[in-house]
Design a protein around this motif. Structure first.
Motif, PDB file in Angstrom:
ATOM      1  N   PHE A   1      18.250 -39.342 -20.049  1.00 25.21           N
ATOM      2  CA  PHE A   1      18.383 -39.097 -18.622  1.00 25.21           C
ATOM      3  C   PHE A   1      17.017 -38.586 -18.174  1.00 25.21           C
ATOM      4  CE2 PHE A   1      22.633 -39.091 -20.243  1.00 25.21           C
ATOM      5  CZ  PHE A   1      23.434 -39.553 -19.214  1.00 25.21           C
ATOM      6  N   ASP A   2      16.182 -39.509 -17.717  1.00 25.78           N
ATOM      7  CA  ASP A   2      14.768 -39.226 -17.476  1.00 25.78           C
ATOM      8  C   ASP A   2      14.521 -38.842 -16.018  1.00 25.78           C
ATOM      9  OD1 ASP A   2      12.163 -39.015 -18.524  1.00 25.78           O
ATOM     10  OD2 ASP A   2      11.638 -41.002 -17.766  1.00 25.78           O
ATOM     11  N   VAL A   3      13.933 -37.665 -15.822  1.00 22.18           N
ATOM     12  CA  VAL A   3      13.552 -37.181 -14.504  1.00 22.18           C
ATOM     13  C   VAL A   3      12.039 -37.329 -14.406  1.00 22.18           C
ATOM     14  CG1 VAL A   3      13.531 -35.187 -12.954  1.00 22.18           C
ATOM     15  CG2 VAL A   3      15.503 -35.594 -14.459  1.00 22.18           C
ATOM     16  N   ARG A   4      11.580 -37.997 -13.344  1.00 22.73           N
ATOM     17  CA  ARG A   4      10.169 -38.362 -13.228  1.00 22.73           C
ATOM     18  C   ARG A   4       9.510 -37.697 -12.022  1.00 22.73           C
ATOM     19  NH1 ARG A   4      11.643 -44.434 -14.406  1.00 22.73           N
ATOM     20  NH2 ARG A   4      11.941 -44.283 -16.635  1.00 22.73           N
ATOM     21  N   TYR A   5       8.238 -37.350 -12.214  1.00 17.33           N
ATOM     22  CA  TYR A   5       7.453 -36.699 -11.175  1.00 17.33           C
ATOM     23  C   TYR A   5       6.176 -37.499 -10.929  1.00 17.33           C
ATOM     24  CZ  TYR A   5      10.652 -32.888 -12.017  1.00 17.33           C
ATOM     25  OH  TYR A   5      11.807 -32.142 -12.152  1.00 17.33           O
ATOM     26  N   LEU A   6       5.727 -37.490  -9.683  1.00 13.05           N
ATOM     27  CA  LEU A   6       4.508 -38.196  -9.298  1.00 13.05           C
ATOM     28  C   LEU A   6       3.313 -37.267  -9.491  1.00 13.05           C
ATOM     29  CD1 LEU A   6       3.205 -40.739  -8.098  1.00 13.05           C
ATOM     30  CD2 LEU A   6       3.642 -39.763  -5.817  1.00 13.05           C
ATOM     31  N   ILE A   7       2.347 -37.731 -10.274  1.00 12.26           N
ATOM     32  CA  ILE A   7       1.181 -36.931 -10.631  1.00 12.26           C
ATOM     33  C   ILE A   7      -0.078 -37.772 -10.435  1.00 12.26           C
ATOM     34  CG2 ILE A   7       0.037 -35.751 -12.569  1.00 12.26           C
ATOM     35  CD1 ILE A   7       2.904 -35.140 -13.612  1.00 12.26           C
ATOM     36  N   GLU A   8      -1.118 -37.139  -9.947  1.00 11.11           N
ATOM     37  CA  GLU A   8      -2.415 -37.805  -9.771  1.00 11.11           C
ATOM     38  C   GLU A   8      -3.381 -37.340 -10.849  1.00 11.11           C
ATOM     39  OE1 GLU A   8      -4.044 -36.779  -5.977  1.00 11.11           O
ATOM     40  OE2 GLU A   8      -2.935 -38.339  -4.945  1.00 11.11           O
ATOM     41  N   ALA A   9      -4.342 -38.200 -11.155  1.00  7.95           N
ATOM     42  CA  ALA A   9      -5.421 -37.849 -12.080  1.00  7.95           C
ATOM     43  C   ALA A   9      -6.651 -38.670 -11.722  1.00  7.95           C
ATOM     44  CB  ALA A   9      -5.002 -38.116 -13.524  1.00  7.95           C
ATOM     45  N   GLU A  10      -7.775 -38.234 -12.245  1.00  5.30           N
ATOM     46  CA  GLU A  10      -9.042 -38.928 -12.014  1.00  5.30           C
ATOM     47  C   GLU A  10      -9.117 -40.155 -12.915  1.00  5.30           C
ATOM     48  OE1 GLU A  10     -11.220 -38.216  -9.682  1.00  5.30           O
ATOM     49  OE2 GLU A  10     -10.083 -36.439  -9.047  1.00  5.30           O
ATOM     50  N   LEU A  11      -9.410 -41.277 -12.311  1.00  3.21           N
ATOM     51  CA  LEU A  11      -9.479 -42.553 -13.017  1.00  3.21           C
ATOM     52  C   LEU A  11     -10.616 -42.598 -14.038  1.00  3.21           C
ATOM     53  CD1 LEU A  11      -8.086 -45.377 -12.933  1.00  3.21           C
ATOM     54  CD2 LEU A  11      -9.785 -46.044 -11.263  1.00  3.21           C
ATOM     55  N   ASP A  12     -11.700 -41.878 -13.778  1.00  2.00           N
ATOM     56  CA  ASP A  12     -12.873 -41.966 -14.655  1.00  2.00           C
ATOM     57  C   ASP A  12     -12.913 -40.894 -15.747  1.00  2.00           C
ATOM     58  OD1 ASP A  12     -13.303 -39.862 -12.930  1.00  2.00           O
ATOM     59  OD2 ASP A  12     -15.332 -40.464 -12.369  1.00  2.00           O
TER      60      ASP A  12
END
Length: 183
Positions: A128-139
């Motif tokens: 039962f997977d709970v997911r969150y939106l996260i940002e990170a630097e591509l480089d």
């Protein structure tokens, strides 16, 4: 954030996707089970994931899962931790080596119930997977963990070709493309 706040977040969670709406009540019910956050609950248990995207919303970080040999979002078992947001962030750091991770929103981004095949003496069971939106630097350099065969930033236009048909990843991709939230 504990099971009570998770329960509140799940009660407030709204989705236009029928497949998510169909199992939201199961997620809520599971929050009342004392074993829900532990692998020992063999019929199924909570996991947490990070849908990691770059700030421009053009790429997502995926891992070639070591055991399943499939491209997936980063995440893992709660192992007793009722703070699934914390679990998702910890797994994202451990599985990628990224230090630029930034939570976009404390609200749940996506939920998914999926079957995990039997492996050794662990029977087939549900996550039962709970997911969150996260940002990170591509480089930022990536560090592949022992749980992965590979790790890569995948252009949104290439994700479906790379992963094959995985409705939950396609759904997260669609949500990211539709929302353009908090850029």
């Amino acid at each position: 954030m504990n099971r009570i706040s998770l329960r509140e977040n799940l009660q407030n969670y709204r989705t236009p996707y029928e497949e998510e709406a169909d199992f939201t009540s199961e997620f809520l019910e599971l929050t009342f089970d004392d074993l829900a956050f532990k692998r020992e609950r063999l019929e199924g248990h909570f996991t947490a994931s990070a849908w990691i995207v770059n700030k421009r919303r053009t790429h997502s970080l995926l891992t070639l899962h070591g055991k399943l040999n499939r491209w997936l979002q980063l995440g893992g078992h709660a192992d007793g931790n009722e703070n699934l947001l914390e679990v998702a962030m910890t797994e994202a750091r451990e599985e990628s080596g990224l230090t630029s991770l930034r939570l976009v929103d404390r609200r749940i981004f996506d939920i998914d119930k999926h079957i995990i095949p039997q492996r050794g003496d662990v029977p087939e069971h549900f996550h039962f997977d709970v997911r969150y939106l996260i940002e990170a630097e591509l480089d930022e350099p990536l560090i592949i963990s022992k749980e992965s065969n590979d790790l890569a930033w995948i252009n949104f236009d290439s994700i479906e070709d790379m992963i094959g048909f995985n409705p939950s990843i396609v759904r997260m991709l669609e949500k990211t493309n539709k929302s353009e939230i908090l850029i």
